[in-house]
Design an enzyme around this catalytic site. Sequence first.
Site, PDB file in Angstrom:
ATOM      1  N   GLU A 151      37.770  24.186 -27.216  1.00 30.29           N
ATOM      2  CA  GLU A 151      37.842  22.976 -26.272  1.00 30.29           C
ATOM      3  C   GLU A 151      36.389  22.247 -25.664  1.00 30.29           C
ATOM      4  OE1 GLU A 151      40.799  21.075 -23.066  1.00 30.29           O
ATOM      5  OE2 GLU A 151      40.071  22.983 -22.729  1.00 30.29           O
ATOM      6  N   GLU A 176      55.964  26.291 -25.155  1.00 30.68           N
ATOM      7  CA  GLU A 176      56.091  26.320 -26.637  1.00 30.68           C
ATOM      8  C   GLU A 176      56.562  27.780 -27.174  1.00 30.68           C
ATOM      9  OE1 GLU A 176      53.359  23.242 -28.825  1.00 30.68           O
ATOM     10  OE2 GLU A 176      52.034  25.042 -27.940  1.00 30.68           O
ATOM     11  N   ALA A 198      37.258  28.007 -15.820  1.00 28.56           N
ATOM     12  CA  ALA A 198      36.453  28.441 -14.830  1.00 28.56           C
ATOM     13  C   ALA A 198      36.765  29.869 -14.386  1.00 28.56           C
ATOM     14  CB  ALA A 198      36.357  27.517 -13.740  1.00 28.56           C
ATOM     15  N   GLY A 250      41.729  25.203 -13.301  1.00 28.76           N
ATOM     16  CA  GLY A 250      40.736  26.167 -13.807  1.00 28.76           C
ATOM     17  C   GLY A 250      40.779  27.254 -14.452  1.00 28.76           C
ATOM     18  N   LYS A 251      41.366  27.370 -15.734  1.00 34.09           N
ATOM     19  CA  LYS A 251      41.678  28.541 -16.299  1.00 34.09           C
ATOM     20  C   LYS A 251      40.128  28.767 -16.975  1.00 34.09           C
ATOM     21  CE  LYS A 251      44.403  26.281 -19.481  1.00 34.09           C
ATOM     22  NZ  LYS A 251      44.608  24.781 -18.563  1.00 34.09           N
ATOM     23  N   ARG A 266      27.891  25.277 -17.337  1.00 32.34           N
ATOM     24  CA  ARG A 266      28.698  25.920 -16.231  1.00 32.34           C
ATOM     25  C   ARG A 266      28.042  26.982 -15.676  1.00 32.34           C
ATOM     26  NH1 ARG A 266      35.228  25.082 -16.686  1.00 32.34           N
ATOM     27  NH2 ARG A 266      35.054  22.878 -16.702  1.00 32.34           N
TER      28      ARG A 266
END
Length: 509
Positions: free
Chosen positions: A245, A389, A222, A219-220, A254
């Site tokens: 994205e 990363e 959201a 849920g990043k 949303r």
Amino acid sequence: MTYEQAFTLNGNVPPQAIELEAAVLGALMLDEIALNNVIEMLHEEYFYKPEHQAIFHAVKRLVEHTEPVDMLSVVEQLRKDGMLEAAGGAYNVAKLTDNITSGAHIEYYVKILSQKYVQRQLILTSTETIKEAYDETTDVMDLLDRTEQKLMDVNDKNFRSDYREIGTLVHAAMEQIKEAQLNEGNTSGIPTGFLELDRMTAGMHPGTLIIVAARPAMGKTAFSLSMARNMAVNAKKPVAFFSMEMTGEELATRLISAEAEIPGEKLKKGEKLAPYEEKILMERSQILNDAPIYIDDTPGLSIFELRAKCRRLKQKYDIQMVFIDYLQLMNAGGDSKNGNREQEISTISRQLKALSKELKIPVLAMSQLSRAVETRGGTKRPMLSDLRESGAIEQDADIVMFIYRPEYYGIDSDEKGDTRGMADIIVAKHRSGSVGDVRLKFENQFVRFTNPDIIPMGSFATGIPANEQFDALGGAGTIMIDSKMNSMGNIPPDYPPADDLQGDEGVPF
């Protein structure tokens, strides 16, 4: 030694870009946005031609006195300074704007001018050093010291912002302390709308880089979208949301779903809405219509493009925070493709931190976590070492938050209680404060995060929408009276006791 003497000894033409100098000056007088974008990056010495130096000096004087900058005001300033003749006269100033329509590429031009200036300075310093080094009477250590100092001066002029005296900084810090006291120690920054998180962080502060990291499906987006909505709707703070994205329409859907409390699946599939849902949809979407949220869904955005867009948004709408979804989908641009991905992410995170300081706003970037979380045993709570990363992300960030939903991993309860429909925001790093966990409610059907102790507007404890429950009970046992707030405490004599205000199933209205 002068430039001319140095280059005469070398027998070469000094590095210069006269046409670009003219283009930059013309853009400064025609395009206010270009002027604001580069005025702090430019120095008088960047201009090789003396006439251009005089004109830029006049432009700088106008900016310092908050006067408008255009061809006429620059000519008038030159006249006041007694420098109009040195600038080539009014006709020469007017010519600078002839072939310029906008300042679209001015930052690139300024970069070239700065490079030409550095080249000239290096040649001048090197020539002086070589000449003095041949002199047997020269103190070598003194020459080395002077040469190093000159090279540092060139570096300072081009790559470092001006220093500020401690008195200025103390005054600014005292103002922030007073503001925090007025807020009674709660939220001195921009409120996120999440009460416990605001208590822990005191809100989001200017010049900070916030990283929100999680595994997919946690849920990043959201969480960040809920935060952006709270800032724009509740706190009336303009925010920018860059999504690489999801499309802008998907994000808007949303937001509408969360605001109207209508499941997103229902909206996406085009299912027929009940009359009360239609009404709510229209009313709540108007709230979003008026919200200062600016969404950019350009895919594969480079950090240079992002910075340019943010500067324009700051200038045009005075945005107070930037959200980026998400960091790993950006590219560093330039020659970064020759390096590995870890180096590129490091460059991006450093640039995001620089952007937050430059615009004096908080910047929140979402980030993926490595698969090590999934392979780890136990609760699978994320850790700083899971940042994907690049360790530079952890190093550059002022705040690092993880989203962890125990229910996703089949954990229905923990020491805090029932975990179903709940999420933990783990503040794992906080440069200016404490760390810890904040539990929020995650409403999957609306894809939003809310405070756990607040019942969503328009719903009862049973979870049945208000209109549906009222209709289902047929109004049985229900008495409608004016609000006590409206009547200012003037309660009718026949007002029934609280025990009578019950539905058939004992659900309080």
